[in-house]
Motif scaffolding. Structure first.
Motif, mmCIF file in Angstrom:
data_model
loop_
_atom_site.group_PDB
_atom_site.id
_atom_site.type_symbol
_atom_site.label_atom_id
_atom_site.label_comp_id
_atom_site.label_asym_id
_atom_site.label_seq_id
_atom_site.Cartn_x
_atom_site.Cartn_y
_atom_site.Cartn_z
ATOM 1 N N TRP A 39 -1.947 -12.915 -7.720
ATOM 2 C CA TRP A 39 -1.606 -12.919 -9.022
ATOM 3 C C TRP A 39 -1.179 -11.429 -9.267
ATOM 4 O O TRP A 39 -0.178 -11.134 -10.003
ATOM 5 C CB TRP A 39 -2.206 -13.464 -9.936
ATOM 6 C CG TRP A 39 -3.500 -12.867 -10.314
ATOM 7 C CD1 TRP A 39 -4.686 -13.132 -9.928
ATOM 8 C CD2 TRP A 39 -3.471 -12.028 -11.610
ATOM 9 N NE1 TRP A 39 -5.673 -12.326 -10.691
ATOM 10 C CE2 TRP A 39 -5.022 -11.517 -11.441
ATOM 11 C CE3 TRP A 39 -2.733 -11.268 -12.528
ATOM 12 C CZ2 TRP A 39 -5.339 -10.668 -12.558
ATOM 13 C CZ3 TRP A 39 -3.133 -10.609 -13.548
ATOM 14 C CH2 TRP A 39 -4.644 -10.085 -13.368
ATOM 15 N N TYR A 40 -1.983 -10.262 -8.657
ATOM 16 C CA TYR A 40 -1.632 -8.980 -9.045
ATOM 17 C C TYR A 40 -0.192 -8.748 -8.724
ATOM 18 O O TYR A 40 0.228 -7.789 -9.248
ATOM 19 C CB TYR A 40 -2.579 -8.086 -8.276
ATOM 20 C CG TYR A 40 -4.169 -8.343 -8.660
ATOM 21 C CD1 TYR A 40 -4.773 -8.976 -9.736
ATOM 22 C CD2 TYR A 40 -5.088 -7.171 -7.975
ATOM 23 C CE1 TYR A 40 -6.007 -8.888 -10.155
ATOM 24 C CE2 TYR A 40 -6.427 -7.324 -8.391
ATOM 25 C CZ TYR A 40 -6.803 -7.997 -9.415
ATOM 26 O OH TYR A 40 -8.017 -8.113 -9.639
ATOM 27 N N GLN A 41 0.215 -9.069 -7.619
ATOM 28 C CA GLN A 41 1.679 -8.780 -7.197
ATOM 29 C C GLN A 41 2.773 -9.045 -8.268
ATOM 30 O O GLN A 41 3.705 -8.539 -8.450
ATOM 31 C CB GLN A 41 1.874 -9.394 -5.720
ATOM 32 C CG GLN A 41 0.995 -9.210 -4.713
ATOM 33 C CD GLN A 41 0.594 -7.660 -4.617
ATOM 34 O OE1 GLN A 41 1.934 -6.825 -4.580
ATOM 35 N NE2 GLN A 41 -0.349 -7.108 -4.339
ATOM 36 N N ASP A 42 2.419 -10.165 -8.831
ATOM 37 C CA ASP A 42 3.414 -10.665 -9.977
ATOM 38 C C ASP A 42 3.063 -10.271 -11.185
ATOM 39 O O ASP A 42 4.188 -10.286 -12.234
ATOM 40 C CB ASP A 42 3.625 -12.230 -9.914
ATOM 41 C CG ASP A 42 3.949 -12.767 -8.696
ATOM 42 O OD1 ASP A 42 4.597 -11.840 -7.871
ATOM 43 O OD2 ASP A 42 3.811 -13.966 -8.530
ATOM 44 N N ALA A 43 2.087 -9.635 -11.703
ATOM 45 C CA ALA A 43 1.839 -9.135 -13.011
ATOM 46 C C ALA A 43 2.385 -7.511 -12.922
ATOM 47 O O ALA A 43 2.160 -6.816 -12.096
ATOM 48 C CB ALA A 43 0.513 -9.162 -13.192
ATOM 49 N N SER A 44 2.675 -7.236 -14.013
ATOM 50 C CA SER A 44 3.356 -5.832 -14.423
ATOM 51 C C SER A 44 2.087 -4.976 -14.772
ATOM 52 O O SER A 44 0.856 -5.617 -15.035
ATOM 53 C CB SER A 44 4.302 -5.618 -15.513
ATOM 54 O OG SER A 44 3.425 -6.022 -16.999
ATOM 55 N N VAL A 45 2.258 -3.475 -14.558
ATOM 56 C CA VAL A 45 1.431 -2.689 -14.705
ATOM 57 C C VAL A 45 0.708 -2.877 -15.997
ATOM 58 O O VAL A 45 -0.452 -2.763 -16.195
ATOM 59 C CB VAL A 45 1.496 -1.431 -14.292
ATOM 60 C CG1 VAL A 45 0.348 -0.280 -14.591
ATOM 61 C CG2 VAL A 45 1.841 -1.315 -12.847
ATOM 62 N N GLY A 46 1.535 -2.824 -16.888
ATOM 63 C CA GLY A 46 1.229 -3.008 -18.484
ATOM 64 C C GLY A 46 0.405 -4.246 -18.799
ATOM 65 O O GLY A 46 -0.797 -4.003 -19.351
ATOM 66 N N PHE A 47 0.617 -5.382 -18.183
ATOM 67 C CA PHE A 47 -0.044 -6.557 -18.458
ATOM 68 C C PHE A 47 -1.388 -6.293 -17.733
ATOM 69 O O PHE A 47 -2.401 -6.671 -18.470
ATOM 70 C CB PHE A 47 0.748 -7.812 -17.707
ATOM 71 C CG PHE A 47 -0.160 -8.833 -17.963
ATOM 72 C CD1 PHE A 47 -0.206 -9.672 -19.137
ATOM 73 C CD2 PHE A 47 -0.608 -9.693 -16.915
ATOM 74 C CE1 PHE A 47 -0.759 -11.004 -19.246
ATOM 75 C CE2 PHE A 47 -1.397 -10.923 -17.022
ATOM 76 C CZ PHE A 47 -1.454 -11.450 -18.188
ATOM 77 N N PHE A 48 -1.337 -5.853 -16.622
ATOM 78 C CA PHE A 48 -2.716 -5.581 -16.039
ATOM 79 C C PHE A 48 -3.663 -4.781 -16.666
ATOM 80 O O PHE A 48 -4.862 -4.891 -16.837
ATOM 81 C CB PHE A 48 -2.368 -4.973 -14.610
ATOM 82 C CG PHE A 48 -3.264 -4.887 -13.503
ATOM 83 C CD1 PHE A 48 -3.690 -6.205 -12.851
ATOM 84 C CD2 PHE A 48 -4.059 -3.709 -13.078
ATOM 85 C CE1 PHE A 48 -4.598 -6.146 -11.854
ATOM 86 C CE2 PHE A 48 -4.734 -3.827 -11.978
ATOM 87 C CZ PHE A 48 -5.182 -5.080 -11.533
ATOM 88 N N LYS A 49 -3.163 -3.605 -17.290
ATOM 89 C CA LYS A 49 -3.889 -2.553 -17.852
ATOM 90 C C LYS A 49 -4.343 -3.246 -19.356
ATOM 91 O O LYS A 49 -5.385 -3.092 -19.892
ATOM 92 C CB LYS A 49 -3.063 -1.368 -18.172
ATOM 93 C CG LYS A 49 -2.652 -0.460 -16.852
ATOM 94 C CD LYS A 49 -4.095 -0.193 -16.302
ATOM 95 C CE LYS A 49 -3.478 0.626 -15.016
ATOM 96 N NZ LYS A 49 -4.384 1.143 -14.138
ATOM 97 N N THR A 50 -3.622 -4.109 -19.892
ATOM 98 C CA THR A 50 -3.880 -4.773 -21.080
ATOM 99 C C THR A 50 -4.954 -5.517 -20.895
ATOM 100 O O THR A 50 -5.991 -5.639 -21.792
ATOM 101 C CB THR A 50 -2.589 -5.516 -21.757
ATOM 102 O OG1 THR A 50 -1.641 -4.480 -21.846
ATOM 103 C CG2 THR A 50 -2.866 -6.216 -23.112
ATOM 104 N N LEU A 51 -4.938 -6.540 -19.691
ATOM 105 C CA LEU A 51 -6.168 -7.252 -19.499
ATOM 106 C C LEU A 51 -7.465 -6.558 -19.306
ATOM 107 O O LEU A 51 -8.451 -6.999 -19.787
ATOM 108 C CB LEU A 51 -5.783 -8.080 -18.281
ATOM 109 C CG LEU A 51 -4.923 -9.417 -18.379
ATOM 110 C CD1 LEU A 51 -4.868 -9.927 -17.288
ATOM 111 C CD2 LEU A 51 -5.592 -10.279 -19.466
ATOM 112 N N GLY A 52 -7.147 -5.218 -18.786
ATOM 113 C CA GLY A 52 -8.431 -4.561 -18.635
ATOM 114 C C GLY A 52 -8.956 -3.999 -19.893
ATOM 115 O O GLY A 52 -10.418 -3.994 -20.127
ATOM 116 N N VAL A 53 -8.126 -3.495 -20.855
ATOM 117 C CA VAL A 53 -8.699 -3.092 -21.910
ATOM 118 C C VAL A 53 -9.269 -4.288 -22.967
ATOM 119 O O VAL A 53 -10.291 -3.976 -23.510
ATOM 120 C CB VAL A 53 -7.628 -2.543 -22.950
ATOM 121 C CG1 VAL A 53 -7.794 -2.409 -24.262
ATOM 122 C CG2 VAL A 53 -7.063 -1.142 -21.976
ATOM 123 N N LEU A 54 -8.626 -5.387 -22.886
ATOM 124 C CA LEU A 54 -9.375 -6.604 -23.331
ATOM 125 C C LEU A 54 -10.570 -6.777 -22.994
ATOM 126 O O LEU A 54 -11.604 -7.321 -23.782
ATOM 127 C CB LEU A 54 -8.267 -7.886 -23.471
ATOM 128 C CG LEU A 54 -7.115 -7.751 -24.153
ATOM 129 C CD1 LEU A 54 -6.268 -8.925 -23.763
ATOM 130 C CD2 LEU A 54 -7.412 -7.617 -25.606
#
Length: 128
Positions: A39-54
């Protein structure tokens, strides 16, 4: 029961911390080869980083409010939020055919969070 809830919260906080640090600070391209990461391939960097912060916030929210006795109700609230996050993770991993192992592990995290929410809103509430 209280000890079991603390252990569950500690384990889940460690998982959230590790995952949050990885998603927030490790470049997306470097994580592409990890099993269960299609799923990482389809996720934007912003979405990815937001999940990390959450996830980093969840690591703090599962432990700190109870330890410092400031708004300890945030522990079960955080656990409920983690349950919702893990429901999304299960759906995503199933959708991307990441394998049964990944889905089982994520489901265990979901169950731990549900246990914490139930225990801290119910029989072992910090407010009672």
């Amino acid at each position: 029961m209280n000890l079991a809830l603390w252990i569950a919260a500690g384990l889940l906080a460690l998982v959230a911390l590790g995952s949050g640090i990885t998603k927030t600070f490790v470049p997306k391209k470097k994580l592409a080869g990890i099993p269960g990461a299609a799923w990482y391939q389809d996720a934007s960097v912003g979405f990815f980083k937001t999940l990390g912060v959450l996830e980093l916030l969840a690591a703090v929210g599962l432990i700190l409010p109870a330890v410092v006795d400031i708004a300890p109700v945030m522990v079960p609230v955080t656990a409920v939020c983690w349950v919702l996050l893990m429901v999304g993770a299960v759906i995503t991993h199933v959708r991307y055919h990441d394998g049964a192992k990944v889905v089982v592990v994520v489901s265990i995290y979901l169950a731990l969070a549900a246990f914490i929410a139930w225990g801290r809103f119910g029989p072992e509430s910090f407010t009672g």
